[in-house]
Scaffold this motif. Sequence first.
Motif, PDB file in Angstrom:
ATOM      1  N   LEU A 244       0.992  -0.888   0.094  1.00 16.82           N
ATOM      2  CA  LEU A 244      -0.087  -0.073   0.577  1.00 16.82           C
ATOM      3  C   LEU A 244       0.918   1.172   0.138  1.00 16.82           C
TER       4      LEU A 244
ATOM      5  N   TRP B 116      -0.644   5.127  -2.014  1.00 24.62           N
ATOM      6  CA  TRP B 116      -1.605   4.836  -1.214  1.00 24.62           C
ATOM      7  C   TRP B 116      -1.830   5.875  -0.207  1.00 24.62           C
TER       8      TRP B 116
ATOM      9  N   GLU C 110      -6.344   7.630   3.617  1.00 21.14           N
ATOM     10  CA  GLU C 110      -6.950   6.244   2.944  1.00 21.14           C
ATOM     11  C   GLU C 110      -6.715   5.056   3.889  1.00 21.14           C
TER      12      GLU C 110
END
Length: 164
Positions: free
Chosen positions: A140, A143, A147
């Motif tokens: 991730l 990201w 988020e």
Amino acid sequence: MHDSGNGGGREGGTERTGKGTRQPEFLALERELTVLLRRARGNQAEMAREVHPDLESSAYGLLVRLGECGGQRATELAAFIGVGKATMSRQLRALEDLGLIAREPDPADGRAWLVDLTPEGRERVRRVREARRARYAGRLADWDPREVAELARLLHELNRGMEK
């Protein structure tokens, strides 16, 4: 298809076609949760093997719970995990045989026992959980942290809603 409320809308007669059940967002939710849960089961088995090669994947969550909450009675653990007393006893015996947990008398009730991680069990679980979080962080990385926080919040709300 119109459902008269007597089970005519689905085989088995247990689901009513109320507002929302066939909306695209619920179909998408079902599909994505199915993929997520399938992957989570695979990851849990992998993490269990990383803790100990002979560890059953179903016992991994038990170790995580003990790591987060400390010593607990077997009945508390069984209720949290959602298994019966016999299943919990079998899992605890296996974890004890692997040297990952130990039992000690409950100071609040000398007739009862508390189960907790051994120092070895605590270290093994810590290492695996850190490695898992590092994998999440890597996957991730693109990201926005907000988020990730929002996803965690929404999953928490989903889990709370499933408890009802």
